[in-house]
Design a protein around this motif. Structure first.
Motif, PDB file in Angstrom:
ATOM      1  N   LYS A  54     -10.693   0.433  -5.831  1.00 33.11           N
ATOM      2  CA  LYS A  54     -10.867   0.645  -4.397  1.00 33.11           C
ATOM      3  C   LYS A  54     -11.680  -0.508  -3.814  1.00 33.11           C
ATOM      4  O   LYS A  54     -12.671  -0.939  -4.392  1.00 33.11           O
ATOM      5  N   ARG A  55     -11.246  -0.981  -2.675  1.00 30.80           N
ATOM      6  CA  ARG A  55     -11.987  -2.041  -1.991  1.00 30.80           C
ATOM      7  C   ARG A  55     -13.280  -1.489  -1.416  1.00 30.80           C
ATOM      8  O   ARG A  55     -13.361  -0.326  -1.040  1.00 30.80           O
ATOM      9  N   VAL A  57     -14.603  -2.615   1.430  1.00 31.56           N
ATOM     10  CA  VAL A  57     -14.336  -2.509   2.864  1.00 31.56           C
ATOM     11  C   VAL A  57     -12.831  -2.348   3.047  1.00 31.56           C
ATOM     12  O   VAL A  57     -12.055  -3.219   2.665  1.00 31.56           O
ATOM     13  N   GLN A  58     -12.449  -1.209   3.612  1.00 29.64           N
ATOM     14  CA  GLN A  58     -11.036  -0.924   3.824  1.00 29.64           C
ATOM     15  C   GLN A  58     -10.562  -1.555   5.136  1.00 29.64           C
ATOM     16  O   GLN A  58     -11.354  -1.723   6.068  1.00 29.64           O
ATOM     17  N   PRO A  59      -9.264  -1.872   5.236  1.00 25.32           N
ATOM     18  CA  PRO A  59      -8.743  -2.385   6.503  1.00 25.32           C
ATOM     19  C   PRO A  59      -8.839  -1.321   7.606  1.00 25.32           C
ATOM     20  O   PRO A  59      -8.944  -0.129   7.317  1.00 25.32           O
ATOM     21  N   LYS A  60      -8.789  -1.747   8.841  1.00 30.07           N
ATOM     22  CA  LYS A  60      -8.948  -0.828   9.975  1.00 30.07           C
ATOM     23  C   LYS A  60      -7.871   0.253  10.006  1.00 30.07           C
ATOM     24  O   LYS A  60      -8.129   1.379  10.414  1.00 30.07           O
ATOM     25  N   TRP A  61      -6.668  -0.090   9.574  1.00 29.88           N
ATOM     26  CA  TRP A  61      -5.575   0.878   9.634  1.00 29.88           C
ATOM     27  C   TRP A  61      -5.689   1.948   8.549  1.00 29.88           C
ATOM     28  O   TRP A  61      -5.020   2.971   8.612  1.00 29.88           O
ATOM     29  N   PHE A  62      -6.555   1.752   7.560  1.00 32.55           N
ATOM     30  CA  PHE A  62      -6.700   2.699   6.453  1.00 32.55           C
ATOM     31  C   PHE A  62      -7.674   3.802   6.875  1.00 32.55           C
ATOM     32  O   PHE A  62      -8.877   3.715   6.689  1.00 32.55           O
ATOM     33  N   THR A  63      -7.126   4.865   7.418  1.00 38.12           N
ATOM     34  CA  THR A  63      -7.946   5.942   7.977  1.00 38.12           C
ATOM     35  C   THR A  63      -8.289   6.984   6.912  1.00 38.12           C
ATOM     36  O   THR A  63      -7.747   6.973   5.803  1.00 38.12           O
ATOM     37  N   SER A  67      -6.427   8.274   3.339  1.00 36.00           N
ATOM     38  CA  SER A  67      -7.189   8.423   2.101  1.00 36.00           C
ATOM     39  C   SER A  67      -7.026   9.826   1.520  1.00 36.00           C
ATOM     40  O   SER A  67      -6.828   9.993   0.314  1.00 36.00           O
TER      41      SER A  67
END
Length: 81
Positions: A54-55, A57-63, A67
């Motif tokens: 898992k990153r 910091v997730q991208p903005k679109w990854f809500t 998840s």
């Protein structure tokens, strides 16, 4: 991950039919056979496991909704035979 039983692992290495690898005159066949024997023991006692990373910091679109859907899918996959 199951714990490695070093005694059984070393015993398997000692009892492997290593001499079968040296029956060939072609060095490539010798090496291939040796690797086959070695890798079969490694696969038995130290199987490769896949892990999801898992990153931080997730991208903005990854809500959170995405998840949660992934987590429920993973749980369903673990329960299936």
């Amino acid at each position: 991950m199951k714990q490695l039983d070093t005694g059984k692992f070393i015993s398997a290495l000692k009892n492997a039919p290593w001499d079968c690898a040296f029956l060939f005159e072609d060095i490539d066949k010798v090496l291939d056979t040796w690797y086959d024997i070695f890798n079969s023991i490694i696969d038995e006692y130290l199987p490769l496991q896949r892990k999801r990373v898992k990153r931080k910091v997730q991208p903005k679109w990854f809500t959170n909704n995405i998840s949660q859907k992934i987590k429920s899918c993973d749980k369903a996959l673990k329960r299936s035979p």
